[in-house]
Design an enzyme around this catalytic site. Structure first.
Site, PDB file in Angstrom:
ATOM      1  N   HIS A 120      39.775 -30.074  13.409  1.00 24.77           N
ATOM      2  CA  HIS A 120      41.016 -30.765  13.788  1.00 24.77           C
ATOM      3  C   HIS A 120      41.374 -30.611  15.268  1.00 24.77           C
ATOM      4  O   HIS A 120      42.398 -31.130  15.711  1.00 24.77           O
ATOM      5  CB  HIS A 120      42.225 -30.318  12.935  1.00 24.77           C
ATOM      6  CG  HIS A 120      42.008 -30.472  11.454  1.00 24.77           C
ATOM      7  ND1 HIS A 120      43.021 -30.341  10.535  1.00 24.77           N
ATOM      8  CD2 HIS A 120      40.902 -30.744  10.733  1.00 24.77           C
ATOM      9  CE1 HIS A 120      42.534 -30.525   9.304  1.00 24.77           C
ATOM     10  NE2 HIS A 120      41.244 -30.771   9.411  1.00 24.77           N
ATOM     11  N   ASP A 156      36.142 -38.442   5.445  1.00 31.21           N
ATOM     12  CA  ASP A 156      37.235 -38.739   6.372  1.00 31.21           C
ATOM     13  C   ASP A 156      37.424 -37.610   7.377  1.00 31.21           C
ATOM     14  O   ASP A 156      37.013 -36.466   7.149  1.00 31.21           O
ATOM     15  CB  ASP A 156      38.554 -39.027   5.625  1.00 31.21           C
ATOM     16  CG  ASP A 156      39.008 -37.895   4.710  1.00 31.21           C
ATOM     17  OD1 ASP A 156      38.156 -37.260   4.054  1.00 31.21           O
ATOM     18  OD2 ASP A 156      40.223 -37.632   4.660  1.00 31.21           O
ATOM     19  N   ASP A 210      34.058 -30.386  10.643  1.00 37.05           N
ATOM     20  CA  ASP A 210      34.840 -30.714   9.435  1.00 37.05           C
ATOM     21  C   ASP A 210      34.746 -32.201   9.155  1.00 37.05           C
ATOM     22  O   ASP A 210      35.593 -32.936   9.600  1.00 37.05           O
ATOM     23  CB  ASP A 210      36.291 -30.276   9.678  1.00 37.05           C
ATOM     24  CG  ASP A 210      37.170 -30.456   8.466  1.00 37.05           C
ATOM     25  OD1 ASP A 210      36.629 -30.646   7.366  1.00 37.05           O
ATOM     26  OD2 ASP A 210      38.405 -30.431   8.617  1.00 37.05           O
ATOM     27  N   GLU A 237      40.324 -36.637   1.879  1.00 35.82           N
ATOM     28  CA  GLU A 237      40.474 -35.190   1.720  1.00 35.82           C
ATOM     29  C   GLU A 237      41.544 -34.673   2.664  1.00 35.82           C
ATOM     30  O   GLU A 237      42.365 -33.828   2.302  1.00 35.82           O
ATOM     31  CB  GLU A 237      39.141 -34.482   2.006  1.00 35.82           C
ATOM     32  CG  GLU A 237      39.125 -33.007   1.597  1.00 35.82           C
ATOM     33  CD  GLU A 237      39.627 -32.034   2.655  1.00 35.82           C
ATOM     34  OE1 GLU A 237      39.815 -30.855   2.324  1.00 35.82           O
ATOM     35  OE2 GLU A 237      39.867 -32.451   3.808  1.00 35.82           O
TER      36      GLU A 237
END
Ligand SMILES: [Zn+2]
Length: 388
Positions: free
Chosen positions: A360, A75, A105, A137
């Site tokens: 992110h 995810d 990530d 996660e």
């Protein structure tokens, strides 16, 4: 047999599935499962209770215990409201970097792990290699524990797990533990001129948030243990990142919702922090109910992530050090699935390409160089496993 894909080609495929945590990851899982099958590797799925997400794991090599797990999550965090220079779900190479949601990530690592599994299958290994891809996660490491449980008895038990969160290929052997609560303060609405007859949920939330401020100041002022001193910052932190409540300036708020998260240094018990918080909640709730018995506070656990304790002479750390040649000790302050593997009895370390600083972010990227470093790592790892 179909063509083997390079790590970049694999990453491009993985990034093309917009597996934001709130959505299904099954299209990605289908693709990876089919790709592995084409290369003679049988994978196993473990579904979540909605049936919309699945973890995928696979074993290559002799059917014996003692192997190595490469673990990643499928995810990614949302791109909503972020300004991207190119489509986040199309890997784009510019100036020595691959841009795309998840490149750092951690679909870059996932791609390398898939590459390594196929390489291990092709080359043959004396010591087993396993792939473990989880879901959820990014919303509190929810997917790994049921995946780890499902692996037991389905594939031979491995000794150690390498969790490929972005560490710029350094061996990271410790991280903070964490837990988080969703808090809903249920007040009682009256006109604010008569506020003593109502309960303002926002004003009841305030002392709980201020408690977090006071704990942060106290933790910061406390003498450091050696274990805590490794972390940045070297103390337990409490954080409120979201809050909402109220309908009008002259009505006591009926509702206030906020999140309370703890990042706990090794050597302190996350559950003890949770218990202290719930004591504060009970104290505030009693004050509220003295005015209006129907009011109250619901604090529900949103996530629990065990910390990763640095292991004395740990097998995962030793293997990662041998492959990377990195002999320094590193710890990080973000939680990962490594603590969950360790809790399940695996030796665990974190090592993956890319930098957490890019995770992110809008225009998330991994450098071409980092992906290459990851590729070298996987190549050397498979060589070692082939030698036994
Ligand atoms: Zn991650």
């Amino acid at each position: 047999m179909t063509r083997r894909l390079s790590p970049v080609e694999l990453m491009t495929q993985l990034v093309s599935f917009p597996t934001v945590s709130r959505d299904s990851n099954l299209p990605l899982v289908d693709w990876v499962e089919a790709y592995l099958r084409e290369h003679g590797i049988a994978a196993h799925r473990h579904y979540d209770e909605t049936g919309q997400k699945a973890a995928l794991f696979a074993h290559v090599g002799p059917k014996v215990a003692g192997g190595v797990v490469l673990s990643g999550h499928t995810d990614v965090v949302p791109v909503d409201g972020q300004a991207w220079s190119s489509d986040p779900f199309t890997v784009t190479e510019r100036e020595g970097r691959y841009y795309g949601r998840g490149c750092a990530d951690m679909k870059g690592f996932d791609a390398l792990a898939i590459w390594a599994l196929v390489e291990a299958q092709r080359r043959g290994v004396a010591r087993p290699l396993q792939l473990a891809l989880s879901y959820d996660e990014e919303v509190g490491c929810l997917g790994a524990p049921p995946m780890i449980a499902a692996m037991q008895g389905t594939v031979p038990r491995a000794d150690l797990a390498i969790i490929g969160e972005p560490t710029t290929m350094q061996a990271v052997t410790g991280h903070k533990g964490g837990l988080g609560y969703n808090v809903h303060v249920r007040g009682y609405e009256v006109h604010s001129s008569l506020m003593h007859r109502g309960v303002n949920a926002i004003m009841a939330a305030a002392p709980l948030i201020d408690w977090a401020n006071r704990m942060n100041a106290a933790n910061r002022a406390m003498a450091r243990t050696d274990l805590a001193a490794m972390f940045e910052p070297p103390w337990t932190t409490l954080h409120v990142g979201q809050i909402e409540g109220g309908t009008a300036h002259n009505i006591t708020a009926a509702d206030c919702r906020f999140g309370m998260d703890f990042r706990v240094v090794a050597g302190e018990d996350p559950e003890a922090w949770g218990a202290r918080f719930l004591e504060e909640v009970a104290r505030v709730e009693a004050d509220m109910q003295a005015v209006r018995p129907e009011t109250g506070i619901d604090a529900t656990r949103r996530f629990t992530v065990p910390g990763l304790r640095p292991e004395e002479g740990g097998a995962a750390e030793a293997l990662v050090r041998q492959v990377t040649g990195d002999n320094a000790s590193h710890v990080v302050s973000y939680g990962t699935e490594a603590g969950q593997f360790q809790q399940a009895g695996y030796s665990a370390a974190i090592c993956g390409p890319g930098d957490i600083a890019q995770a992110h972010q809008p225009d998330e990227f991994i450098t071409v160089e980092q992906l290459k470093a990851g590729h070298r790592f996987m190549h050397d790892l498979v060589e070692r496993l082939a030698a036994g």
